[in-house]
Scaffold this active site. Sequence first.
Site, PDB file in Angstrom:
ATOM      1  N   HIS A  20       3.289  -4.731   4.080  1.00 55.57           N
ATOM      2  CA  HIS A  20       3.243  -5.243   5.448  1.00 55.57           C
ATOM      3  C   HIS A  20       2.775  -6.690   5.498  1.00 55.57           C
ATOM      4  O   HIS A  20       2.052  -7.145   4.601  1.00 55.57           O
ATOM      5  CB  HIS A  20       2.273  -4.408   6.306  1.00 55.57           C
ATOM      6  N   HIS A  68       5.074   0.383  -0.466  1.00 56.24           N
ATOM      7  CA  HIS A  68       5.786  -0.467   0.485  1.00 56.24           C
ATOM      8  C   HIS A  68       4.741  -1.504   0.923  1.00 56.24           C
ATOM      9  O   HIS A  68       3.671  -1.584   0.308  1.00 56.24           O
ATOM     10  CB  HIS A  68       6.360   0.331   1.650  1.00 56.24           C
ATOM     11  N   ASP A 109      -5.213 -10.518   0.426  1.00 57.24           N
ATOM     12  CA  ASP A 109      -3.919 -11.197   0.535  1.00 57.24           C
ATOM     13  C   ASP A 109      -3.135 -11.085  -0.774  1.00 57.24           C
ATOM     14  O   ASP A 109      -3.666 -11.336  -1.849  1.00 57.24           O
ATOM     15  CB  ASP A 109      -4.116 -12.677   0.894  1.00 57.24           C
ATOM     16  N   HIS A 110      -1.854 -10.759  -0.645  1.00 56.89           N
ATOM     17  CA  HIS A 110      -0.978 -10.562  -1.806  1.00 56.89           C
ATOM     18  C   HIS A 110      -1.587  -9.565  -2.791  1.00 56.89           C
ATOM     19  O   HIS A 110      -1.479  -9.707  -4.003  1.00 56.89           O
ATOM     20  CB  HIS A 110      -0.667 -11.896  -2.495  1.00 56.89           C
ATOM     21  N   HIS A 150       0.845  -1.196   0.000  1.00 56.86           N
ATOM     22  CA  HIS A 150       0.000   0.000   0.000  1.00 56.86           C
ATOM     23  C   HIS A 150       0.879   1.244   0.000  1.00 56.86           C
ATOM     24  O   HIS A 150       2.100   1.174   0.077  1.00 56.86           O
ATOM     25  CB  HIS A 150      -0.993   0.005   1.190  1.00 56.86           C
ATOM     26  N   CYS A 206       5.779   6.613   4.190  1.00 55.07           N
ATOM     27  CA  CYS A 206       4.595   5.857   3.769  1.00 55.07           C
ATOM     28  C   CYS A 206       4.030   6.369   2.449  1.00 55.07           C
ATOM     29  O   CYS A 206       3.151   5.737   1.858  1.00 55.07           O
ATOM     30  CB  CYS A 206       3.503   5.915   4.838  1.00 55.07           C
ATOM     31  N   GLU A 224      -0.552  -3.772  11.972  1.00 55.33           N
ATOM     32  CA  GLU A 224       0.208  -3.417  10.764  1.00 55.33           C
ATOM     33  C   GLU A 224       1.682  -3.732  10.952  1.00 55.33           C
ATOM     34  O   GLU A 224       2.360  -4.167  10.034  1.00 55.33           O
ATOM     35  CB  GLU A 224       0.023  -1.915  10.493  1.00 55.33           C
TER      36      GLU A 224
END
Lengths: 138, 138, 138, 138, 138, 138
Positions: F41, F39, F79-80, F14, F33, F125
């Site tokens: 998480h 980047h 996810d992913h 994100h 960010c 996070e």
Amino acid sequence: MVYLTRRERFNAAHKLWVETWSEERNLQTFGKCANKNWHGHNYELFVTVKGMPDPETGFIVDVKKLSRLIKEVLLDQVDHSNLNMDVPFIPKGMQPTTENLVILFWKELEKHLEGCTLHCIKLCETENIYAEYYGEEG
Amino acid sequence: MVYLTRRERFNAAHKLWVETWSEERNLQTFGKCANKNWHGHNYELFVTVKGMPDPETGFIVDVKKLSRLIKEVLLDQVDHSNLNMDVPFIPKGMQPTTENLVILFWKELEKHLEGCTLHCIKLCETENIYAEYYGEEG
Amino acid sequence: MVYLTRRERFNAAHKLWVETWSEERNLQTFGKCANKNWHGHNYELFVTVKGMPDPETGFIVDVKKLSRLIKEVLLDQVDHSNLNMDVPFIPKGMQPTTENLVILFWKELEKHLEGCTLHCIKLCETENIYAEYYGEEG
Amino acid sequence: MVYLTRRERFNAAHKLWVETWSEERNLQTFGKCANKNWHGHNYELFVTVKGMPDPETGFIVDVKKLSRLIKEVLLDQVDHSNLNMDVPFIPKGMQPTTENLVILFWKELEKHLEGCTLHCIKLCETENIYAEYYGEEG
Amino acid sequence: MVYLTRRERFNAAHKLWVETWSEERNLQTFGKCANKNWHGHNYELFVTVKGMPDPETGFIVDVKKLSRLIKEVLLDQVDHSNLNMDVPFIPKGMQPTTENLVILFWKELEKHLEGCTLHCIKLCETENIYAEYYGEEG
Amino acid sequence: MVYLTRRERFNAAHKLWVETWSEERNLQTFGKCANKNWHGHNYELFVTVKGMPDPETGFIVDVKKLSRLIKEVLLDQVDHSNLNMDVPFIPKGMQPTTENLVILFWKELEKHLEGCTLHCIKLCETENIYAEYYGEEG
């Protein structure tokens, strides 16, 4: 050859301070760790021994006996102690850094260990720092 | 209403000892925590605030600013300190137990918090003990 | 000989994608990791150095200096980055797998390390996967 | 040479009990672990393989395939099982200690592993006890 | 009002199986948890009490006494036990799910707790599943 | 009334970036960010439901079904993924902060939950930051 590890925990106070240095040099070298009124840590200690599992019991060592030995030889000295002042096997004036402690712990524990071989002493000072000693000469 | 939590960590020495009690009563009450040469901990501090996410930024609060505030107001006082001796906002003679610390931390932090509401102070002394305070009167 | 480990953390995006392959072959090989719009991880990095504790300070290395070096040499490049696009020391077209990253991190850090010897680079991609490199040729 | 580790988890019941011994001797040797109605654990299994990253994929091994193999060869036998009764590759009468399990797991997994070399089987029984096996003869 | 939590751990075997159901229905409902030879877990138990810190000791409750009480009332019954067979306060035929256990633990512990109020029983069965009970009627 | 929590995990990319703002203002507000190449998480998601344990099964809800529902409704989307670009239920232009995500996750999951009541969505996070939503209006 199998390696078996037992984790133990203890809480202690310490500071890093070389008596023969000036306050300035101590603060420059050790930063906040030189606070003269001490600080402290929750230490995590991992003791690893090696050997062959006994054919009947499946044990390298009775882990309850290993735990008891670690408590008698190490934890009873260092838990809820001041590492600079209270521990007989830490030489006065030696800095109680994790690096020094793993060597000292090895020497104390190895003397008393029977029926298996000491492989590693690992000591975690914070979640970000730990030291390990495998009995190797430098 | 969303709750946002920031974890911080600090290391400190302390002891539990009531000055007006005999050594015997202190040891009986506090056990090893009364060691006169101190012991210490790696403390984990969880600060929870609540509010509505800003429609543009999606923030209840800028977590970097919250972290900076926690450092200025709390960590700069308690990190690498002696909780009995070094911390201006811990009254002399008050036992620095986790129960007392969460109340004191709440009072200090709430004074300085802007733009959101303090919801909880949680402090972990070891992996087995923690205290929480939600600003409730007893 | 004592081993000292410092943990650091960084967050990054990446994808696994071989440019000279078809989309079908990429998806077959890398599954969800080939998502063209990227995904990401919280990486945990463990840097282990070895040496003898200094007789005065008890340090193999000043861990604060080691931490600063890791930040300058590695984290400032990879934290909050896109590992496929943003990092000078990751060759374009090389897959940013944990296996490749530990080798690349070793080469960058070893160039700048003074006063102790690099022993291991360990990188955790998730709680279930990590890679380690000890500088061994294949 | 790079080392890649995959963590898996399983839950199982077991007891430590030598059939040819008296109840008294079993209780004296194994304590609460000899409870005749069993007890159990959440086991954490770490499988480490070594090899060179493939120049195209950056993989030592496809970790999803490794995970599937571990599941077929090990977890499908031991997860939600009784380690004394249900697992074909654990010889009847052999104590299911962590020390014995890591050797048995190594032998099962090594037979089926292709394209990389098994380096270590690590098995955690509780947060305080784990065993490791590197394929070394005693 | 401050909340104090003590973590304890125990290991136990159990299975989920309704005696009046067919094997097929049991397997369909409980899956692998219905394995007739049992499976087991490392349980983590968090007991939270609330009260006002004593002005002299800074204690809501002496956490060592609380720990001793939890051991006597709960852990001595459930540690290294079979939860379906061995525990007096778990009714025969009641499924030993985490949901049922937190209610049973609450009832046992509340009877013996003095000087503070029970606030929450939290029980973790695996790293992915836990239940909490606050004494609320449904 | 008992509370049952299921943990799930997902990995995603994100960035925080308000389209109608200048680059300067974005960098000033969101710091690293706002990196335009993203980047990412490893997110930990805790879903808590409440209800009364069924007298026969001891279940508030079949936790395997709950896990499957969370996967279908939430994880299969996030996810992913790239949280800014790929997820149908995240409005374009809304910042994918943890604060916003817990509200969006609540709305998606609540629609599909049957037989028990949603109590809390908690999303971590990093190890230092998490948000919680209990369905409260602001």
